[in-house]
Enzyme design. Sequence first.
Site, PDB file in Angstrom:
ATOM      1  N   PRO A 114       4.047 -83.477  33.743  1.00 33.81           N
ATOM      2  CA  PRO A 114       4.554 -84.741  33.061  1.00 33.81           C
ATOM      3  C   PRO A 114       5.576 -85.091  32.273  1.00 33.81           C
ATOM      4  O   PRO A 114       5.050 -85.799  31.521  1.00 33.81           O
ATOM      5  CB  PRO A 114       3.177 -83.735  32.248  1.00 33.81           C
ATOM      6  CG  PRO A 114       3.079 -82.798  33.010  1.00 33.81           C
ATOM      7  CD  PRO A 114       3.447 -81.989  34.200  1.00 33.81           C
ATOM      8  N   SER A 115       7.095 -83.619  32.600  1.00 34.75           N
ATOM      9  CA  SER A 115       7.729 -84.282  31.137  1.00 34.75           C
ATOM     10  C   SER A 115       9.115 -84.043  32.359  1.00 34.75           C
ATOM     11  O   SER A 115       8.608 -83.294  33.440  1.00 34.75           O
ATOM     12  CB  SER A 115       7.959 -82.467  29.993  1.00 34.75           C
ATOM     13  OG  SER A 115       6.733 -82.752  29.976  1.00 34.75           O
ATOM     14  N   HIS A 136       9.741 -64.226  41.539  1.00 35.90           N
ATOM     15  CA  HIS A 136      10.467 -63.395  39.918  1.00 35.90           C
ATOM     16  C   HIS A 136       9.209 -62.295  39.915  1.00 35.90           C
ATOM     17  O   HIS A 136       9.369 -61.756  39.022  1.00 35.90           O
ATOM     18  CB  HIS A 136      10.201 -64.682  38.737  1.00 35.90           C
ATOM     19  CG  HIS A 136      11.271 -65.229  38.718  1.00 35.90           C
ATOM     20  ND1 HIS A 136      10.760 -66.601  37.894  1.00 35.90           N
ATOM     21  CD2 HIS A 136      12.287 -65.171  39.031  1.00 35.90           C
ATOM     22  CE1 HIS A 136      11.851 -67.235  38.022  1.00 35.90           C
ATOM     23  NE2 HIS A 136      12.793 -66.669  39.388  1.00 35.90           N
ATOM     24  N   GLY A 192       5.916 -78.085  38.671  1.00 37.22           N
ATOM     25  CA  GLY A 192       5.235 -77.486  37.329  1.00 37.22           C
ATOM     26  C   GLY A 192       6.309 -76.210  36.792  1.00 37.22           C
ATOM     27  O   GLY A 192       6.540 -75.506  36.209  1.00 37.22           O
ATOM     28  N   THR A 193       7.830 -76.647  37.115  1.00 36.86           N
ATOM     29  CA  THR A 193       9.028 -76.295  36.662  1.00 36.86           C
ATOM     30  C   THR A 193       9.728 -76.417  35.854  1.00 36.86           C
ATOM     31  O   THR A 193      10.209 -78.187  36.238  1.00 36.86           O
ATOM     32  CB  THR A 193       9.706 -75.161  37.908  1.00 36.86           C
ATOM     33  OG1 THR A 193      10.536 -74.431  37.085  1.00 36.86           O
ATOM     34  CG2 THR A 193      10.065 -76.046  38.954  1.00 36.86           C
ATOM     35  N   ARG A 238      -1.195 -59.785  30.040  1.00 37.34           N
ATOM     36  CA  ARG A 238      -1.063 -60.707  30.953  1.00 37.34           C
ATOM     37  C   ARG A 238      -1.628 -60.659  31.495  1.00 37.34           C
ATOM     38  O   ARG A 238      -2.526 -61.002  32.448  1.00 37.34           O
ATOM     39  CB  ARG A 238      -0.252 -60.783  30.774  1.00 37.34           C
ATOM     40  CG  ARG A 238       1.113 -61.501  30.172  1.00 37.34           C
ATOM     41  CD  ARG A 238       2.372 -62.322  30.536  1.00 37.34           C
ATOM     42  NE  ARG A 238       3.382 -62.304  29.696  1.00 37.34           N
ATOM     43  CZ  ARG A 238       4.915 -62.708  29.600  1.00 37.34           C
ATOM     44  NH1 ARG A 238       5.205 -62.237  30.971  1.00 37.34           N
ATOM     45  NH2 ARG A 238       5.107 -62.967  29.132  1.00 37.34           N
ATOM     46  N   ASN A 251       5.637 -68.165  40.214  1.00 42.07           N
ATOM     47  CA  ASN A 251       4.665 -67.138  38.987  1.00 42.07           C
ATOM     48  C   ASN A 251       4.074 -65.822  39.730  1.00 42.07           C
ATOM     49  O   ASN A 251       4.037 -65.804  40.640  1.00 42.07           O
ATOM     50  CB  ASN A 251       3.501 -68.240  38.709  1.00 42.07           C
ATOM     51  CG  ASN A 251       3.335 -69.744  38.851  1.00 42.07           C
ATOM     52  OD1 ASN A 251       5.126 -69.243  37.574  1.00 42.07           O
ATOM     53  ND2 ASN A 251       2.736 -71.150  38.919  1.00 42.07           N
ATOM     54  N   VAL A 252       4.080 -64.942  38.648  1.00 45.43           N
ATOM     55  CA  VAL A 252       3.728 -64.138  38.664  1.00 45.43           C
ATOM     56  C   VAL A 252       2.322 -63.344  38.935  1.00 45.43           C
ATOM     57  O   VAL A 252       1.829 -62.301  38.790  1.00 45.43           O
ATOM     58  CB  VAL A 252       4.544 -62.573  37.830  1.00 45.43           C
ATOM     59  CG1 VAL A 252       5.875 -63.247  37.904  1.00 45.43           C
ATOM     60  CG2 VAL A 252       4.733 -62.858  36.034  1.00 45.43           C
TER      61      VAL A 252
HETATM   62  P1  OAD Z   1       9.008 -73.353  31.632  1.00 49.94           P
HETATM   63  O1  OAD Z   1       7.749 -73.073  30.816  1.00 49.94           O
HETATM   64  O2  OAD Z   1       9.758 -73.328  31.524  1.00 49.94           O
HETATM   65  O3  OAD Z   1       8.685 -74.493  32.139  1.00 49.94           O
HETATM   66  C1  OAD Z   1       6.928 -75.006  32.527  1.00 49.94           C
HETATM   67  C2  OAD Z   1       7.075 -76.163  33.032  1.00 49.94           C
HETATM   68  O4  OAD Z   1       5.338 -76.885  33.528  1.00 49.94           O
HETATM   69  C3  OAD Z   1       7.543 -77.644  31.924  1.00 49.94           C
HETATM   70  O5  OAD Z   1       8.482 -78.137  32.720  1.00 49.94           O
HETATM   71  C4  OAD Z   1       5.918 -78.143  31.584  1.00 49.94           C
HETATM   72  O6  OAD Z   1       6.547 -80.246  31.339  1.00 49.94           O
HETATM   73  C5  OAD Z   1       5.719 -78.529  33.419  1.00 49.94           C
HETATM   74  N1  OAD Z   1       3.882 -78.793  33.361  1.00 49.94           N
HETATM   75  C6  OAD Z   1       3.124 -78.278  31.723  1.00 49.94           C
HETATM   76  N2  OAD Z   1       2.034 -78.029  32.043  1.00 49.94           N
HETATM   77  C7  OAD Z   1       2.344 -78.723  33.068  1.00 49.94           C
HETATM   78  C8  OAD Z   1       1.096 -79.522  34.184  1.00 49.94           C
HETATM   79  N3  OAD Z   1      -0.462 -79.269  34.210  1.00 49.94           N
HETATM   80  N4  OAD Z   1       1.495 -79.570  35.406  1.00 49.94           N
HETATM   81  C9  OAD Z   1       2.887 -80.207  35.975  1.00 49.94           C
HETATM   82  N5  OAD Z   1       3.562 -79.098  35.238  1.00 49.94           N
HETATM   83  C10 OAD Z   1       2.868 -79.224  33.839  1.00 49.94           C
HETATM   84  O7  OAD Z   1       8.354 -71.958  32.797  1.00 49.94           O
HETATM   85  P2  OAD Z   1       8.952 -71.972  34.693  1.00 49.94           P
HETATM   86  O8  OAD Z   1      10.146 -73.060  34.660  1.00 49.94           O
HETATM   87  O9  OAD Z   1       7.998 -71.497  35.241  1.00 49.94           O
HETATM   88  O10 OAD Z   1      10.293 -66.054  34.540  1.00 49.94           O
HETATM   89  O11 OAD Z   1       9.805 -70.822  34.044  1.00 49.94           O
HETATM   90  C11 OAD Z   1      10.608 -69.974  35.309  1.00 49.94           C
HETATM   91  C12 OAD Z   1      10.991 -69.248  34.798  1.00 49.94           C
HETATM   92  O12 OAD Z   1      10.970 -68.139  33.136  1.00 49.94           O
HETATM   93  C13 OAD Z   1       9.531 -68.906  35.121  1.00 49.94           C
HETATM   94  O13 OAD Z   1       9.096 -67.741  36.757  1.00 49.94           O
HETATM   95  C14 OAD Z   1      10.085 -66.332  34.041  1.00 49.94           C
HETATM   96  C15 OAD Z   1      10.551 -67.719  32.727  1.00 49.94           C
HETATM   97  O14 OAD Z   1      12.111 -66.404  32.091  1.00 49.94           O
HETATM   98  C16 OAD Z   1       9.702 -64.836  34.668  1.00 49.94           C
HETATM   99  O15 OAD Z   1       9.314 -64.198  33.970  1.00 49.94           O
HETATM  100  C17 OAD Z   1      10.559 -64.055  35.555  1.00 49.94           C
END
Ligand code: OAD
Length: 257
Positions: free
Chosen positions: A222-223, A121, A195-196, A72, A104-105
């Site tokens: 987008p979702s 995180h 984007g979460t 990574r 984000n890390v």
């Molecule tokens: P997720 O993978 O849960 O969610 C990612 C989000 O990004 C989804 O809602 C997508 O719809 C959205 N997305 C995708 N493409 C996009 C774009 N181009 N622009 C905007 N949004 C977009 O990721 P997180 O919510 O960040 O923890 O996950 C939270 C935590 O879960 C992370 O920090 C990680 C994971 O376990 C650790 O690693 C500690």
Amino acid sequence: MGNNELPRDLIEAMRSAKCVFVFTGAGASKESGLPTFREIDGEWTRHDPMTFATFEGFISNPVKVWNLYRLRQRQIASAQPNPAHTTIAEMEQYYPEFLLCTQNVDDLHERAGSRKIVKLHGDAWQMRCLDCGKIFDTRDFDLPDEFTEETLPKCPKCGGLCRPNIVWFGEYVPHEAMAAALDMVSRCDLMLIVGTSGEVSGGYGFAQQARANGATVVEINPSEGVLTRYAHFWVPEPAGLALPRIWKSVTDRCRAQ
Ligand code: OAD
Ligand code: ZN
């Protein structure tokens, strides 16, 4: 959404805000080529989080876990900030009070110029000693791309085994970062969520508290996700497209006045 379809009230809320809290997740880095976690092609679809994102998983196979985090790191090093990162960095200059809180890390926000930032995180570049708790930058050491039992990273102070300084499932988020985020949640007049999925961050309650305190809540994704219900405005587009477009409307409006 075409250019004319951005709601006037959204642009006006962003123009007049004084205290802004931005909250980002993996989707903010997606257009830089880094994978998200819970989407179809995401990290947790390809790698079991119990193995790679828990303390128990690390202790039972530190070589395997470290080698994924080394991979990574190489992906992060070869990625570049996208227009979502650069727009958020520009926003920091504009608002009297501002905080970016990222899950984000990676370091793409910092490389885009963000300085008022807390990382909830952890940080993919850091390692932390299991014995003394000291944190080090892995880039300060000559570490191999792939570890073996013998070459696992050891603490330069006490010789203890080091782990990635990332918050894994079942672990607490860093106290200072959380306190800074909650302070802004209670005071901000605008919260921007980028984007979460909210699958993890929904548990922190930021969006619902900000909304209850009277902030305008805007989501770019987008979702639809867990936090969308708390958003006054949801912009269903990729952040790298939507953010520069929204920000241009906001700054054009300022110049027109
Ligand atoms: P997720 O993978 O849960 O969610 C990612 C989000 O990004 C989804 O809602 C997508 O719809 C959205 N997305 C995708 N493409 C996009 C774009 N181009 N622009 C905007 N949004 C977009 O990721 P997180 O919510 O960040 O923890 O996950 C939270 C935590 O879960 C992370 O920090 C990680 C994971 O376990 C650790 O690693 C500690
Ligand atoms: Zn140590």
